[in-house]
Design an enzyme around this catalytic site. Structure first.
Site, PDB file in Angstrom:
ATOM      1  N   LYS A   1       1.817  10.902  -3.655  1.00  0.00           N
ATOM      2  CA  LYS A   1       2.057  10.555  -5.073  1.00  0.00           C
ATOM      3  C   LYS A   1       1.802   9.072  -5.280  1.00  0.00           C
ATOM      4  O   LYS A   1       1.817   8.298  -4.326  1.00  0.00           O
ATOM      5  CB  LYS A   1       3.493  10.896  -5.472  1.00  0.00           C
TER       6      LYS A   1
ATOM      7  N   HIS B   1       3.815  -2.180  -1.748  1.00  0.00           N
ATOM      8  CA  HIS B   1       4.435  -1.308  -0.740  1.00  0.00           C
ATOM      9  C   HIS B   1       3.605  -0.030  -0.609  1.00  0.00           C
ATOM     10  O   HIS B   1       2.908   0.359  -1.550  1.00  0.00           O
ATOM     11  CB  HIS B   1       5.881  -0.956  -1.132  1.00  0.00           C
TER      12      HIS B   1
ATOM     13  N   ASP C   1       9.702  10.078   0.987  1.00  0.00           N
ATOM     14  CA  ASP C   1       9.408   8.652   1.227  1.00  0.00           C
ATOM     15  C   ASP C   1      10.149   8.012   2.403  1.00  0.00           C
ATOM     16  O   ASP C   1      10.664   6.899   2.293  1.00  0.00           O
ATOM     17  CB  ASP C   1       9.676   7.835  -0.048  1.00  0.00           C
TER      18      ASP C   1
ATOM     19  N   ASP D   1       4.788   8.176  -0.879  1.00  0.00           N
ATOM     20  CA  ASP D   1       4.278   7.182  -1.809  1.00  0.00           C
ATOM     21  C   ASP D   1       2.965   6.672  -1.207  1.00  0.00           C
ATOM     22  O   ASP D   1       2.921   6.356  -0.015  1.00  0.00           O
ATOM     23  CB  ASP D   1       5.312   6.036  -1.887  1.00  0.00           C
TER      24      ASP D   1
ATOM     25  N   ALA E   1      14.080   6.443  -2.345  1.00  0.00           N
ATOM     26  CA  ALA E   1      15.362   5.823  -2.577  1.00  0.00           C
ATOM     27  C   ALA E   1      16.174   6.703  -3.529  1.00  0.00           C
ATOM     28  O   ALA E   1      15.619   7.277  -4.458  1.00  0.00           O
ATOM     29  CB  ALA E   1      15.156   4.435  -3.201  1.00  0.00           C
TER      30      ALA E   1
ATOM     31  N   HIS F   1      -0.030   4.258  -2.459  1.00  0.00           N
ATOM     32  CA  HIS F   1      -0.606   3.442  -3.528  1.00  0.00           C
ATOM     33  C   HIS F   1      -1.924   2.768  -3.133  1.00  0.00           C
ATOM     34  O   HIS F   1      -2.067   2.317  -2.001  1.00  0.00           O
ATOM     35  CB  HIS F   1       0.380   2.336  -3.914  1.00  0.00           C
TER      36      HIS F   1
ATOM     37  N   SER G   1       2.345  -0.623 -10.278  1.00  0.00           N
ATOM     38  CA  SER G   1       3.784  -0.879 -10.084  1.00  0.00           C
ATOM     39  C   SER G   1       4.038  -2.168  -9.304  1.00  0.00           C
ATOM     40  O   SER G   1       5.181  -2.566  -9.127  1.00  0.00           O
ATOM     41  CB  SER G   1       4.448   0.292  -9.360  1.00  0.00           C
TER      42      SER G   1
ATOM     43  N   GLU H   1       2.441   5.384 -12.340  1.00  0.00           N
ATOM     44  CA  GLU H   1       3.607   5.368 -11.456  1.00  0.00           C
ATOM     45  C   GLU H   1       4.123   6.802 -11.361  1.00  0.00           C
ATOM     46  O   GLU H   1       4.086   7.549 -12.337  1.00  0.00           O
ATOM     47  CB  GLU H   1       4.691   4.445 -12.032  1.00  0.00           C
TER      48      GLU H   1
ATOM     49  N   CYS I   1      12.869   7.821  -6.300  1.00  0.00           N
ATOM     50  CA  CYS I   1      12.106   9.010  -5.939  1.00  0.00           C
ATOM     51  C   CYS I   1      12.987  10.193  -5.554  1.00  0.00           C
ATOM     52  O   CYS I   1      12.636  11.334  -5.854  1.00  0.00           O
ATOM     53  CB  CYS I   1      11.114   8.674  -4.841  1.00  0.00           C
TER      54      CYS I   1
HETATM   55  C1  VGL Z   1      10.100   4.313  -4.796  1.00  0.00           C
HETATM   56  C2  VGL Z   1      10.081   2.393  -6.075  1.00  0.00           C
HETATM   57  C3  VGL Z   1       8.712   2.367  -6.023  1.00  0.00           C
HETATM   58  C4  VGL Z   1      10.894   5.369  -4.094  1.00  0.00           C
HETATM   59  C5  VGL Z   1       8.715   4.292  -4.759  1.00  0.00           C
HETATM   60  O1  VGL Z   1      10.386   6.002  -3.167  1.00  0.00           O
HETATM   61  O2  VGL Z   1      12.074   5.581  -4.482  1.00  0.00           O
HETATM   62  N1  VGL Z   1      10.766   3.370  -5.466  1.00  0.00           N
HETATM   63  N2  VGL Z   1       8.038   3.308  -5.355  1.00  0.00           N
HETATM   64 ZN    ZN Z   2       5.945   3.130  -5.027  1.00  0.00          ZN
END
Ligand code: VGL
Ligand code: ZN
Length: 195
Positions: free
Chosen positions: A106, A80, A10, A61, A146, A63, A69, A113, A150
């Site tokens: 993903k 996001h 990510d 990520d 993060a 979406h 989420s 989620e 993830c």
């Molecule tokens: C993430 C929150 C929502 C991540 C992804 O990549 O850590 N955190 N979607």
């Molecule tokens: Zn996400």
């Protein structure tokens, strides 16, 4: 070193300077680039050599605009990494190392989620795990965003699947510093090696 790969989680604009900008993101990118240069430097250069000697896999990520989420749907996060937007793109400094066959998406189903990249799939429908297994990878370095979500979930799934997991401590960004430290301590206890 043929059994060793890097998984970049990510490193996407929304987590770097967008709607979910994380702390330490610029430093994490710089450190990840230093690491890639170190692992790929040698007498032979070129994209094909790098790919065969040190595969770099990307998790993204990805979406739909009404993902469960997002706050508008009752979820915890601002919108996001919406498919087709700049915020969902890999940072330009890392993008040259990415290929479609080694990019795993993903969170693409509206009602699911997915923090872990482990079950992310590439364009051909292969999962991250499938591809690591086919390539006979044993050792996996991880960097990305993060730490608490993830990165942690991906590292834990890789460890459970039997890989040796090495987390680049300076190559990760986080939502919250305390949460980052807690996640690092927990991962260390579980057997993920912090380097
Ligand atoms: C993430 C929150 C929502 C991540 C992804 O990549 O850590 N955190 N979607
Ligand atoms: Zn996400």
């Amino acid at each position: 070193m043929k059994d060793t790969a890097l998984v970049v989680v990510d490193m996407l604009y929304d987590f770097i300077d967008g709607s979910m900008a994380c702390k330490n993101a610029d430093e994490a990118i710089a450190e990840s680039l230093r690491f890639i240069e170190k692992m790929t430097s040698g007498p032979e250069q070129g994209a094909d050599v790098i790919r065969s000697r040190f595969p770099i896999l990307f998790v993204r990520d990805f979406h739909p605009a009404d993902h469960c989420s997002f706050t508008g749907q009752g979820g915890p996060w601002p919108p996001h990494c919406v498919q087709g937007t700049h915020g969902a793109d890999v940072h330009e400094a890392l993008a040259p190392y990415a290929s479609e066959e080694l990019t795993f998406y993903k969170g693409y189903k509206q009602d699911k989620e997915q923090y872990s990249g482990f079950e992310g799939i590439n364009e051909a429908g292969q999962s991250l795990y499938d591809v690591l297994d086919i390539m006979d990878i044993k050792n996996i370095y991880v960097c990305g965003i993060a730490t608490e979500y993830c990165v942690r979930n991906t590292c834990e799934d890789l460890l459970k699947a039997g890989f040796n997991v090495y987390l680049l401590q300076d190559g990760i960004a986080y939502v919250d510093y305390e949460g980052h430290l807690e996640a690092l301590a927990a991962m260390k206890k579980e057997g993920i090696r912090l380097i």
